[in-house]
Motif scaffolding. Structure first.
Motif, PDB file in Angstrom:
ATOM      1  N   ALA A  80       0.996  -1.204  -0.024  1.00 56.86           N
ATOM      2  CA  ALA A  80       0.076  -0.080   0.006  1.00 56.86           C
ATOM      3  C   ALA A  80       0.827   1.232   0.104  1.00 56.86           C
ATOM      4  CB  ALA A  80      -1.012   0.064   1.229  1.00 56.86           C
ATOM      5  N   ALA A  81       1.960   1.189   0.699  1.00 59.99           N
ATOM      6  CA  ALA A  81       2.983   2.454   0.830  1.00 59.99           C
ATOM      7  C   ALA A  81       3.552   2.726  -0.636  1.00 59.99           C
ATOM      8  CB  ALA A  81       3.914   2.346   1.927  1.00 59.99           C
ATOM      9  N   ALA A  82       3.747   1.597  -1.227  1.00 64.54           N
ATOM     10  CA  ALA A  82       4.485   1.796  -2.483  1.00 64.54           C
ATOM     11  C   ALA A  82       3.514   2.185  -3.938  1.00 64.54           C
ATOM     12  CB  ALA A  82       5.225   0.492  -2.718  1.00 64.54           C
ATOM     13  N   THR A  83       2.163   2.171  -3.313  1.00 59.43           N
ATOM     14  CA  THR A  83       1.157   2.359  -4.357  1.00 59.43           C
ATOM     15  C   THR A  83       0.047   3.270  -4.335  1.00 59.43           C
ATOM     16  OG1 THR A  83      -0.115   0.647  -3.627  1.00 59.43           O
ATOM     17  CG2 THR A  83       1.467   0.159  -5.425  1.00 59.43           C
ATOM     18  N   SER A  84      -0.808   3.888  -5.082  1.00 57.20           N
ATOM     19  CA  SER A  84      -1.759   4.603  -4.762  1.00 57.20           C
ATOM     20  C   SER A  84      -3.175   4.121  -5.065  1.00 57.20           C
ATOM     21  CB  SER A  84      -1.547   5.839  -5.132  1.00 57.20           C
ATOM     22  OG  SER A  84      -1.316   6.009  -6.634  1.00 57.20           O
ATOM     23  N   THR A  85      -3.358   3.257  -5.992  1.00 49.76           N
ATOM     24  CA  THR A  85      -4.653   2.850  -6.784  1.00 49.76           C
ATOM     25  C   THR A  85      -4.877   1.471  -6.549  1.00 49.76           C
ATOM     26  OG1 THR A  85      -3.990   2.882  -8.913  1.00 49.76           O
ATOM     27  CG2 THR A  85      -4.378   5.084  -8.050  1.00 49.76           C
ATOM     28  N   ILE A  86      -3.896   0.779  -6.816  1.00 50.75           N
ATOM     29  CA  ILE A  86      -4.376  -0.754  -6.902  1.00 50.75           C
ATOM     30  C   ILE A  86      -4.853  -1.218  -5.807  1.00 50.75           C
ATOM     31  CG2 ILE A  86      -1.890  -1.732  -6.288  1.00 50.75           C
ATOM     32  CD1 ILE A  86      -2.145  -3.683  -8.490  1.00 50.75           C
ATOM     33  N   ARG A  87      -5.885  -2.207  -5.854  1.00 53.79           N
ATOM     34  CA  ARG A  87      -6.663  -2.920  -4.583  1.00 53.79           C
ATOM     35  C   ARG A  87      -5.497  -3.885  -4.167  1.00 53.79           C
ATOM     36  NH1 ARG A  87     -11.044  -1.390  -3.125  1.00 53.79           N
ATOM     37  NH2 ARG A  87     -11.534  -3.173  -1.988  1.00 53.79           N
ATOM     38  N   LEU A  88      -6.148  -4.154  -2.809  1.00 49.41           N
ATOM     39  CA  LEU A  88      -5.236  -5.112  -1.864  1.00 49.41           C
ATOM     40  C   LEU A  88      -5.858  -5.974  -1.427  1.00 49.41           C
ATOM     41  CD1 LEU A  88      -3.544  -2.110   0.113  1.00 49.41           C
ATOM     42  CD2 LEU A  88      -2.483  -3.472  -1.852  1.00 49.41           C
ATOM     43  N   ALA A  89      -5.602  -7.273  -1.425  1.00 54.68           N
ATOM     44  CA  ALA A  89      -6.600  -8.436  -0.732  1.00 54.68           C
ATOM     45  C   ALA A  89      -5.951  -9.453   0.124  1.00 54.68           C
ATOM     46  CB  ALA A  89      -7.190  -9.057  -1.821  1.00 54.68           C
ATOM     47  N   THR A  90      -6.355  -9.887   1.194  1.00 53.23           N
ATOM     48  CA  THR A  90      -5.759 -10.974   1.757  1.00 53.23           C
ATOM     49  C   THR A  90      -6.613 -12.164   0.928  1.00 53.23           C
ATOM     50  OG1 THR A  90      -7.648 -11.100   3.410  1.00 53.23           O
ATOM     51  CG2 THR A  90      -5.540  -9.755   3.918  1.00 53.23           C
ATOM     52  N   GLY A  91      -5.639 -13.177   0.788  1.00 57.03           N
ATOM     53  CA  GLY A  91      -6.252 -14.411  -0.084  1.00 57.03           C
ATOM     54  C   GLY A  91      -5.480 -15.648   0.346  1.00 57.03           C
ATOM     55  N   VAL A  92      -5.811 -16.169   1.662  1.00 53.44           N
ATOM     56  CA  VAL A  92      -6.909 -15.834   2.313  1.00 53.44           C
ATOM     57  C   VAL A  92      -5.959 -15.625   3.958  1.00 53.44           C
ATOM     58  CG1 VAL A  92      -8.999 -16.647   1.268  1.00 53.44           C
ATOM     59  CG2 VAL A  92      -7.573 -17.877   2.916  1.00 53.44           C
ATOM     60  N   CYS A  93      -6.727 -14.618   4.688  1.00 51.16           N
ATOM     61  CA  CYS A  93      -6.424 -14.571   6.063  1.00 51.16           C
ATOM     62  C   CYS A  93      -7.337 -15.777   6.763  1.00 51.16           C
ATOM     63  CB  CYS A  93      -6.883 -13.103   6.646  1.00 51.16           C
ATOM     64  SG  CYS A  93      -6.917 -13.204   8.340  1.00 51.16           S
ATOM     65  N   LEU A  94      -6.660 -16.539   7.752  1.00 43.07           N
ATOM     66  CA  LEU A  94      -7.198 -17.800   8.272  1.00 43.07           C
ATOM     67  C   LEU A  94      -7.873 -17.317   9.433  1.00 43.07           C
ATOM     68  CD1 LEU A  94      -4.293 -20.320   7.795  1.00 43.07           C
ATOM     69  CD2 LEU A  94      -6.667 -20.118   6.283  1.00 43.07           C
ATOM     70  N   LEU A  95      -9.105 -16.528   9.448  1.00 43.77           N
ATOM     71  CA  LEU A  95      -9.662 -15.837  10.300  1.00 43.77           C
ATOM     72  C   LEU A  95     -10.003 -16.429  11.679  1.00 43.77           C
ATOM     73  CD1 LEU A  95     -10.929 -13.333  11.131  1.00 43.77           C
ATOM     74  CD2 LEU A  95     -12.896 -13.946  10.236  1.00 43.77           C
ATOM     75  N   PRO A  96     -10.379 -17.880  11.928  1.00 44.84           N
ATOM     76  CA  PRO A  96     -10.300 -18.356  13.377  1.00 44.84           C
ATOM     77  C   PRO A  96      -9.124 -18.731  13.953  1.00 44.84           C
ATOM     78  CG  PRO A  96     -10.653 -20.148  11.443  1.00 44.84           C
ATOM     79  CD  PRO A  96     -10.518 -18.678  10.711  1.00 44.84           C
ATOM     80  N   GLU A  97      -7.932 -18.416  13.220  1.00 45.27           N
ATOM     81  CA  GLU A  97      -6.765 -18.158  14.003  1.00 45.27           C
ATOM     82  C   GLU A  97      -6.323 -17.080  14.734  1.00 45.27           C
ATOM     83  OE1 GLU A  97      -4.716 -21.587  11.076  1.00 45.27           O
ATOM     84  OE2 GLU A  97      -3.709 -19.815  11.349  1.00 45.27           O
ATOM     85  N   HIS A  98      -7.387 -16.100  14.714  1.00 49.71           N
ATOM     86  CA  HIS A  98      -6.845 -14.559  15.087  1.00 49.71           C
ATOM     87  C   HIS A  98      -8.195 -14.263  16.097  1.00 49.71           C
ATOM     88  CE1 HIS A  98      -3.799 -14.022  12.323  1.00 49.71           C
ATOM     89  NE2 HIS A  98      -4.437 -14.677  11.365  1.00 49.71           N
ATOM     90  N   ASN A  99      -7.691 -13.443  17.096  1.00 49.09           N
ATOM     91  CA  ASN A  99      -8.610 -12.659  17.776  1.00 49.09           C
ATOM     92  C   ASN A  99      -9.271 -11.649  17.042  1.00 49.09           C
ATOM     93  OD1 ASN A  99      -9.599 -10.097  19.497  1.00 49.09           O
ATOM     94  ND2 ASN A  99      -8.796 -11.316  21.012  1.00 49.09           N
ATOM     95  N   PRO A 100     -10.906 -11.808  16.797  1.00 51.30           N
ATOM     96  CA  PRO A 100     -11.552 -10.952  15.729  1.00 51.30           C
ATOM     97  C   PRO A 100     -11.317  -9.650  16.186  1.00 51.30           C
ATOM     98  CG  PRO A 100     -12.904 -12.086  17.165  1.00 51.30           C
ATOM     99  CD  PRO A 100     -11.662 -12.651  17.627  1.00 51.30           C
ATOM    100  N   VAL A 101     -11.164  -9.131  17.502  1.00 47.98           N
ATOM    101  CA  VAL A 101     -11.170  -7.762  17.647  1.00 47.98           C
ATOM    102  C   VAL A 101      -9.690  -7.222  17.117  1.00 47.98           C
ATOM    103  CG1 VAL A 101     -11.392  -5.880  19.494  1.00 47.98           C
ATOM    104  CG2 VAL A 101     -12.754  -7.976  19.653  1.00 47.98           C
ATOM    105  N   ILE A 102      -8.787  -7.847  17.470  1.00 48.80           N
ATOM    106  CA  ILE A 102      -7.458  -7.290  16.875  1.00 48.80           C
ATOM    107  C   ILE A 102      -7.207  -7.419  15.415  1.00 48.80           C
ATOM    108  CG2 ILE A 102      -5.149  -8.053  16.630  1.00 48.80           C
ATOM    109  CD1 ILE A 102      -5.279  -8.926  19.824  1.00 48.80           C
TER     110      ILE A 102
END
Length: 289
Positions: A80-102
């Motif tokens: 993101a810091a190197a660009t200004s328009t291209i979209r960014l996507a987690t592909g994929v984040c393993l959500l149940p392994e994380h605290n959802p608030v964090i």
């Protein structure tokens, strides 16, 4: 002409984990017209993997256990810091392994700093060894993921936010910044019927990974349409990104006709940043029309 976009899944692993390469690939991909930079996740890899990898016929993941694998939110922050328009996507984040608030905080921070360019691709995970190492139950991870996604959307929408479920609860808390557009699209990864049911029930889209061919995409899209109808919604409202095992330019038109919105090219860049620029140019010459 088709409006199907071309994404690039190349950053965060192996040679794509090097800072200079991330900068070079991100900048060049934006300049050459790629739609999205995707970055996946594994917190833990093991040398002896008993769990079956669902995206390969032999059940083995191709990434070596000792390869560098960056956290996707960190990887995409640098992109993101190197660009200004291209979209960014987690592909994929393993959500149940994380605290959802964090995780809600991390994703909203990245979305805020990137100017609203983030899509949150999430999955339930497949490696029991990874869950064991993190001390998180492998069982019922699908239900946990659904509740975590619901909790994150609550945090992004409400200020203060209150939520209660079997897996996560909080009362009158503020988690700022809010996402730039008020929320962050959540697309669900996975090719199984259970994954597609999650797409239909609560996803903003689908990321189908390492599918055999266009016919396989067509069959899965048909199932999504059926499941969306059962859930009382239209499949037309979903964003659909797919990655094929051996894609060709000839696949673009039939994929677009199926309702796919993005074809994601999965590849590894060269280790040298200068060569990585030429590598992106070569991909763009083949894929960007």
């Amino acid at each position: 002409m088709t409006d199907l976009r071309i994404g690039l899944h190349a950053l965060g692993i192996g040679t794509g984990a090097n800072r200079d390469v991330i900068d070079a690939v991100a900048r060049r991909a934006e300049r050459r017209g790629f739609a999205t930079l995707w970055s996946g996740e594994h917190v833990v890899m093991v040398d002896e993997q008993a769990s079956r990898y669902p995206y390969a016929a032999d059940g083995k993941i191709a990434v070596p256990a000792d390869a560098d694998w960056l956290d996707p939110t960190v990887t995409l922050s640098f992109a993101a810091a190197a660009t200004s328009t291209i979209r960014l996507a987690t592909g994929v984040c393993l959500l149940p392994e994380h605290n959802p608030v964090i995780m809600a905080k991390q994703l909203a921070s990245l979305d805020h700093l990137s100017g609203g360019r983030l899509t949150a691709g999430v999955g339930i995970g497949w490696s029991r060894e990874e869950f064991d190492a993190l001390g998180i139950p492998f069982e019922r991870r699908g239900a946990r993921t659904a509740r975590y996604a619901e909790a994150m959307r609550t945090l992004w929408r409400d200020d203060p936010a209150t939520y209660s479920s079997e897996f996560v609860s909080f009362d009158a808390i503020r988690v700022r910044p809010a996402p730039s557009r008020g929320s962050i699209p959540i697309v669900v990864g996975g090719n199984s019927d259970n994954a597609l049911r999650r797409v239909a029930d609560w996803g903003d889209g689908w990321y189908g990974f390492n599918l055999d061919d266009v016919d396989a995409v067509a069959e899965r899209m048909h199932r999504i349409t059926e499941m969306c109808a059962s859930a009382g919604r239209s499949a037309d409202e979903l964003a659909v990104a797919v990655a094929l095992r051996s894609p060709s330019v000839a696949d673009i038109e039939p994929l677009a006709a199926l309702g796919v919105t993005e074809l994601v090219i999965v590849d590894a860049p060269p280790a040298d940043a200068g060569e990585a620029v030429e590598w992106v140019d070569g991909l763009a010459a083949e894929w960007i029309r």
